[in-house]
Design a protein around this motif. Structure first.
Motif, short mmCIF file in Angstrom:
data_model
loop_
_atom_site.label_atom_id
_atom_site.label_comp_id
_atom_site.label_asym_id
_atom_site.label_seq_id
_atom_site.Cartn_x
_atom_site.Cartn_y
_atom_site.Cartn_z
N PHE A 1 0.87 -1.17 0.00
CA PHE A 1 0.00 0.00 0.00
C PHE A 1 0.91 1.21 0.00
N GLY A 2 0.85 1.97 -1.07
CA GLY A 2 1.76 3.08 -1.26
C GLY A 2 1.38 4.33 -0.52
N VAL A 3 2.02 5.36 -0.93
CA VAL A 3 1.90 6.67 -0.30
C VAL A 3 0.68 7.41 -0.82
N ALA A 4 0.55 8.65 -0.40
CA ALA A 4 -0.58 9.48 -0.83
C ALA A 4 -0.71 9.45 -2.35
N CYS A 5 -1.93 9.42 -2.82
CA CYS A 5 -2.19 9.19 -4.24
C CYS A 5 -2.02 10.39 -5.14
N SER A 6 -1.53 11.49 -4.60
CA SER A 6 -1.18 12.57 -5.51
C SER A 6 0.03 12.15 -6.33
#
Length: 149
Positions: A99-104
């Motif tokens: 699960f990665g970082v913020a989707c910006s």
């Protein structure tokens, strides 16, 4: 059920899942696993030296805390999202989840922060070199005059 009881029960459940299934299912593929994946994929699809499929998607996070909402919003989604990266083999065995970082961030930025590619950068990943139409690749980079690009 109280929130604390639910949280403690979930922690105990996760602890025992790891204890019971960890050695078999919660691990990275070893060299034997990699060789078997290569053989099955080549015999089934005719494409040699392929472990599985890497897929990235944006998972909607409906219960995102309000304070974090802005950094996880994207213009093409109504709700905050978290980037999910998965590698699965043809038998639907999931070898990697992140699960990665913020989707910006876009998918390339997520891949750069992924533990999967950190292993490649640090030199602990097995050698994933291959050749297509006479061009040699290593970890997806191609070889020209002895230098990988």
């Amino acid at each position: 059920m109280y929130e604390r009881t639910a949280r403690e029960s979930m922690c105990k459940f996760c602890k025992y899942v790891i204890k019971i299934y960890g050695n078999q299912y919660l691990r990275k593929p070893n060299l034997n696993d990699i060789q078997q994946l290569y053989e099955v994929h080549e015999s089934k699809h005719g494409f040699p030296e392929m472990l599985g499929s890497l897929y990235c998607m944006h998972w909607e996070w409906f219960n995102c805390p309000t304070a974090w909402r802005g950094q996880y919003l994207r213009g093409d989604h109504r709700h905050p999202t978290v980037a999910l990266e998965v590698v699965a083999s043809q038998d639907l065995w999931i070898w990697h989840v992140y699960f990665g970082v913020a989707c910006s961030n876009n998918n390339l930025n997520v891949l750069e922060q992924s533990p999967l590619f950190n292993d490649i950068e640090s030199g602990v990943a097995p050698d994933y070199s291959f050749e297509i139409d006479g061009v040699k690749y290593k970890y997806g980079y191609y070889l020209v005059d002895g230098i990988y690009h």
